[in-house]
Each structure stands twice: as structure tokens, then as C-alpha cells.
Design a protein around this motif. Structure first.
Motif, PDB file in Angstrom:
ATOM      1  N   HIS A  79       7.878   7.699   1.687  1.00 60.70           N
ATOM      2  CA  HIS A  79       7.188   9.053   1.815  1.00 60.70           C
ATOM      3  C   HIS A  79       7.040   9.706   0.499  1.00 60.70           C
ATOM      4  N   TYR A  80       8.001   9.614  -0.650  1.00 60.61           N
ATOM      5  CA  TYR A  80       7.392  10.219  -2.048  1.00 60.61           C
ATOM      6  C   TYR A  80       6.006   9.640  -2.477  1.00 60.61           C
ATOM      7  N   ALA A  81       6.105   8.222  -2.262  1.00 66.91           N
ATOM      8  CA  ALA A  81       4.869   7.567  -2.978  1.00 66.91           C
ATOM      9  C   ALA A  81       3.544   7.947  -2.121  1.00 66.91           C
ATOM     10  N   ALA A  82       3.896   8.360  -0.932  1.00 62.17           N
ATOM     11  CA  ALA A  82       2.665   8.605   0.032  1.00 62.17           C
ATOM     12  C   ALA A  82       2.064  10.012  -0.230  1.00 62.17           C
ATOM     13  N   SER A  83       3.031  10.792  -0.658  1.00 63.08           N
ATOM     14  CA  SER A  83       2.817  12.320  -1.012  1.00 63.08           C
ATOM     15  C   SER A  83       2.136  12.315  -2.259  1.00 63.08           C
ATOM     16  N   VAL A  84       2.728  11.514  -3.369  1.00 64.60           N
ATOM     17  CA  VAL A  84       1.894  11.466  -4.573  1.00 64.60           C
ATOM     18  C   VAL A  84       0.652  10.955  -4.421  1.00 64.60           C
ATOM     19  N   ASP A 109      -0.327   6.066   7.095  1.00 64.38           N
ATOM     20  CA  ASP A 109      -0.283   6.691   8.540  1.00 64.38           C
ATOM     21  C   ASP A 109       1.177   7.196   9.125  1.00 64.38           C
ATOM     22  N   ALA A 110       1.901   6.147   8.521  1.00 61.19           N
ATOM     23  CA  ALA A 110       3.460   6.349   9.338  1.00 61.19           C
ATOM     24  C   ALA A 110       4.458   7.000   8.364  1.00 61.19           C
ATOM     25  N   LEU A 111       3.990   7.476   7.155  1.00 62.27           N
ATOM     26  CA  LEU A 111       4.790   8.076   6.148  1.00 62.27           C
ATOM     27  C   LEU A 111       4.177   9.719   6.035  1.00 62.27           C
ATOM     28  N   ASN A 112       5.162  10.427   5.701  1.00 62.69           N
ATOM     29  CA  ASN A 112       5.042  11.836   5.336  1.00 62.69           C
ATOM     30  C   ASN A 112       4.205  11.985   3.940  1.00 62.69           C
ATOM     31  N   LYS A 113       3.066  12.397   4.205  1.00 56.78           N
ATOM     32  CA  LYS A 113       2.266  12.756   2.991  1.00 56.78           C
ATOM     33  C   LYS A 113       2.281  14.082   2.436  1.00 56.78           C
TER      34      LYS A 113
END
Length: 167
Positions: A79-84, A109-113
Motif C-alpha cells: 500500500h505504501y509503495a502504491a501510494s508513493v 488496482d488491489a492496493l490503497n493508493k
């Protein structure tokens, strides 16, 4: 370097991304790999010394591009990586001609961005120098990291920041 990659079978980044479009560009490339610094020496002075050496090498040998993978922790499942990625891609995404494609994509698509995720110092440093993030992150299962492909055309180098950071 481009020359060493020809001898050894390619750049490490090419194992994680399809970088054919990047390598088709005219010019010479240098790739930075993983760098490990003992915890007692992880400070601004050590990083500055590393960047000074890299910049002297690039300049003295007249390279055109610096490339590499910047790793982001997957300790929280990604989730952290997707948000970054979501944050940096908006401001520092590469033009279409510099687009690369991960061989093992992070399932965005499956992660909190939308976490309020601070940009890791290494990524922040590259971006301040003028680098691009060239596509979606790859998942590196060996290190359990999300890797961003970074491209820094040296013609785009932010001179003010380069003087400060690279000396």
C-alpha cells in the motif's frame, strides 16, 4: 555502463522492466544498482560522497543518461509503495517515449493508493535532480520491494540541486 552491459548480457533493470524503448535512444547509459551503507554511516555526508563519485564518473566519461531501480518497502503489503507511485507519477511521470513496463507488475488496482505516504529519500533525491519515473512499479520478490524505473537524462539535470547534492 552501456559498454559493460553489452559484455555481461544487459542491465539489471532489464530483468525487472521492458526497457527496450529507453535503450533505443541515442546516447550512453550508466545504471546504478543497489547500494548498501552500514547503519552507522547513513547520513548526509555518506550520501553526498556517493553522489560526488557518481557525478564525477558520469561527467568524466560523458554519459547521457543515468538509469536504475529505486526500491520501496513492501512491509505493509504494498500500500505504501502504491501510494508513493501514485504521488510521484502525477508530477514526475515520464513522457510516452520513455515509458517502460514491469515484467512482474505491482497489483496497483488491489492496493490503497491514497495513503499520505512520504516519498523515500532516494526517490526524492532522484526527482529533485530532474529524473523521471518511467512507468508503474515492478514487484521484486527476491527483496520484497516495489521498484520504480528511474531515468535521469543528464541534459535535464537540475543544476542548483546537483551543485548541492552532487558537489
Amino acid at each position: 555502463t552501456s559498454e559493460q552491459a553489452r559484455i555481461t548480457g544487459g542491465f539489471y533493470s532489464a530483468t525487472e522492466f521492458d526497457i527496450a524503448s529507453i535503450l533505443a535512444m541515442p546516447g550512453r547509459f550508466m545504471e546504478i544498482g543497489r547500494t548498501c551503507v552500514h547503519a552507522d554511516y547513513r547520513n548526509g555526508a555518506a550520501i553526498t560522497m556517493l553522489w560526488k563519485g557518481i557525478s564525477q564518473f558520469l561527467e568524466s566519461r560523458r554519459y547521457d543518461y543515468l538509469i536504475g531501480c529505486a526500491s520501496i518497502s513492501m512491509g505493509d503489503g504494498g500500500h505504501y509503495a502504491a501510494s508513493v507511485y501514485h504521488k510521484v507519477h502525477k508530477l514526475h511521470g515520464a513522457p510516452a517515449e520513455y515509458r517502460v513496463f514491469p515484467r512482474c507488475p505491482l497489483p496497483l488496482d488491489a492496493l490503497n493508493k491514497n495513503l499520505d505516504a512520504p516519498i523515500p529519500p532516494l526517490v526524492k533525491g532522484y526527482l529533485r535532480l530532474g529524473a523521471y519515473v518511467c512507468g508503474e512499479p515492478a514487484w521484486d520478490p527476491d527483496f520484497n520491494t516495489a521498484d520504480l524505473f528511474i531515468l535521469l537524462p543528464l541534459s535535464r539535470l537540475n543544476a542548483k540541486y546537483a551543485r548541492h547534492f552532487m558537489g
